[in-house]
Design an enzyme around this catalytic site. Structure first.
Site, short mmCIF file in Angstrom:
data_model
loop_
_atom_site.label_atom_id
_atom_site.label_comp_id
_atom_site.label_asym_id
_atom_site.label_seq_id
_atom_site.Cartn_x
_atom_site.Cartn_y
_atom_site.Cartn_z
N GLY A 39 7.42 4.29 -25.56
CA GLY A 39 7.67 5.37 -26.13
C GLY A 39 7.76 6.34 -26.39
O GLY A 39 7.98 7.23 -25.23
N SER A 40 7.24 7.06 -27.93
CA SER A 40 7.90 8.87 -27.94
C SER A 40 6.57 9.61 -26.82
O SER A 40 5.45 9.13 -27.00
CB SER A 40 8.09 9.54 -29.08
OG SER A 40 6.81 8.97 -29.38
N GLU A 66 4.75 4.49 -20.14
CA GLU A 66 5.57 4.57 -20.78
C GLU A 66 6.51 5.39 -21.23
O GLU A 66 7.10 4.92 -22.37
CB GLU A 66 7.18 3.45 -20.40
CG GLU A 66 5.84 2.28 -19.48
CD GLU A 66 5.87 3.06 -17.71
OE1 GLU A 66 6.84 3.71 -17.22
OE2 GLU A 66 4.82 2.20 -16.86
N CYS A 120 15.48 5.24 -22.54
CA CYS A 120 14.24 5.93 -22.01
C CYS A 120 14.73 6.32 -20.41
O CYS A 120 15.07 7.10 -19.66
CB CYS A 120 13.13 5.42 -21.69
SG CYS A 120 13.07 4.17 -20.89
#
Length: 401
Positions: free
Chosen positions: A107-108, A129, A167
């Site tokens: 995620g962020s 990640e 991403c």
């Protein structure tokens, strides 16, 4: 389950050692909304192969996919070993208060800091990640066929992966000043070829995940100097959460669109005097999850390989590195840390325990107290693997200290 056997180079013989993989215990996998099945199931495979129990917390922003996971996974896997827990941020917070043996989060960076802070309370190791701004260095490739293939892979790598909501998707392009006009025209043609004259009517390009992210992307374009840099696209439909594939040439480098991950169908193209300048440009910014480079220049390829840092580096294609299970998936620096994929997933959720075995056949009297200079002399020779000196001292053929 495989293990590596290593013979120890120690004086005390016979001795042997091996690395025995063992499960970590209970693992929490927090997956993202853009690839909800792959980002949940792929690390799950490695975790259960290593013998762990797993709890999956899928994103609440893709509730239909989360529901499918929760309602079907117990049909195929032991519900005592694998569970799916649905819910929003409050559920995630409650899960993070618990003690886990490892956490994998996709995620962020903002949420990753929350995950790390919670994990630190229990000294729980994490795999993060994240993402970042993944550049594509596009050289002025000679040969019409090679150039067309490169442009097609760039367009598909940007707009074909959830409309840029990936991403590992291309975030922006770096190109040489003399080549940019040609590149822009070829990208325009390729967008129409892949998504039609009206991409909105195409079934090949995604909508934006929700209104919040739609308005975030709209705000990126609404900055005056950014809006002035649009050379193609730019239309938005808030009701349908659709943003047309959009090309921008040289938006301000200090604009938000060039400082934050875009995560949408907006493609800035940055002009450089020469393509080699791309190396310093990339090095001046946070390390990306991946770098893409489209070139036949071997010297440029070599310099990108050894002078830049990223999770992965892919030449002359985009996204395909994720499909190669022999290549680990993971970032570096601000794009994350830790890795998984194929065998690397097994390794990520395994502790390799060193196991040393000794026999009772031989023992060396000088390794135990009481100490004296003679014993220390023998120990020094042993630790230096100086077997000849050890033998000479033992036989009295070499002067003792």
């Amino acid at each position: 389950m495989s293990w590596k056997k290593v013979t120890l180079p120690v004086v005390a013989f016979p001795s042997s050692a091996e690395l025995v993989p063992e499960p970590l215990g209970l693992v929490l996998i927090i997956s993202s909304w853009n690839f909800p099945f792959g980002l949940s199931l792929e690390p799950l495979i490695g975790a259960i192969a290593a013998g762990n129990g797993v709890v999956i917390k899928p994103s609440d922003l893709s509730p239909a996919c989360s529901s499918v996971l929760a309602n079907t996974i117990h049909t195929y896997l032991d519900s005592e070993a694998v569970k799916v827990i649905q819910g929003g941020p409050s559920v995630g917070d409650r899960l993070l208060q618990l003690k886990w043996d490892k956490i994998l989060f996709t995620g962020s960076a903002r949420v990753a800091k929350i995950v790390m802070a919670a994990a630190a309370k229990h000294l729980t190791p994490v795999i993060l990640e994240l993402g970042g701004k993944c550049p594509a260095v596009v050289d002025s490739i000679s040969g019409s066929w090679d150039r067309e293939v490169a442009v097609k892979r760039v367009v598909a790598g940007k707009f074909g992966t959830c409309a840029g909501q990936a991403c590992i998707g291309i975030d922006y392009i770096l190109g040489e000043k003399a080549f940019i006009p040609t590149l822009v025209e070829q990208i325009k043609v390729m967008i129409k070829k892949l998504f039609g004259e009206n991409p909105k009517e195409s079934n090949s390009i995604s909508r934006i995940i929700n209104k919040h992210h739609f308005l975030r992307l709209k705000a990126l374009l609404d900055e005056p100097m950014v809006k002035a840099s649009i050379v193609y696209g730019g239309s938005l439909d808030e009701d349908e959460l659709f943003i047309e594939p959009t090309i921008l040439v040289d938006p301000p480098l200090d604009a938000t669109i060039m400082s934050e991950e875009i995560f949408g169908p907006l493609l800035p193209i940055i002009t450089l005097e020469k393509i080699e300048d791309s190396i310093e440009f990339i090095k001046s910014r946070p390390k990306p999850l991946t770098i893409y480079a489209f070139t036949k220049n071997e010297e440029l390829s070599r310099r990108l390989t050894y002078e830049t840092s990223s999770g992965t580096l892919t030449f002359n294609d985009a996204i395909v590195q994720y499909a190669a299970d022999t290549v680990p998936f993971g970032g570096t620096g601000e794009s994350g840390f830790g890795r998984y994929h194929g065998k690397f997933s097994f390794d990520a959720f395994t502790h390799e325990k060193g196991v040393v075995r000794r026999s009772f056949l031989t023992d060396f009297w000088f390794r135990t107290p009481p100490w004296n200079d003679y014993k220390l002399q023998l120990l020094k020779s042993a630790y230096r693997f100086d077997y000849l000196n050890l033998l000479l001292i033992t036989l009295g053929l070499k002067k003792r200290y």
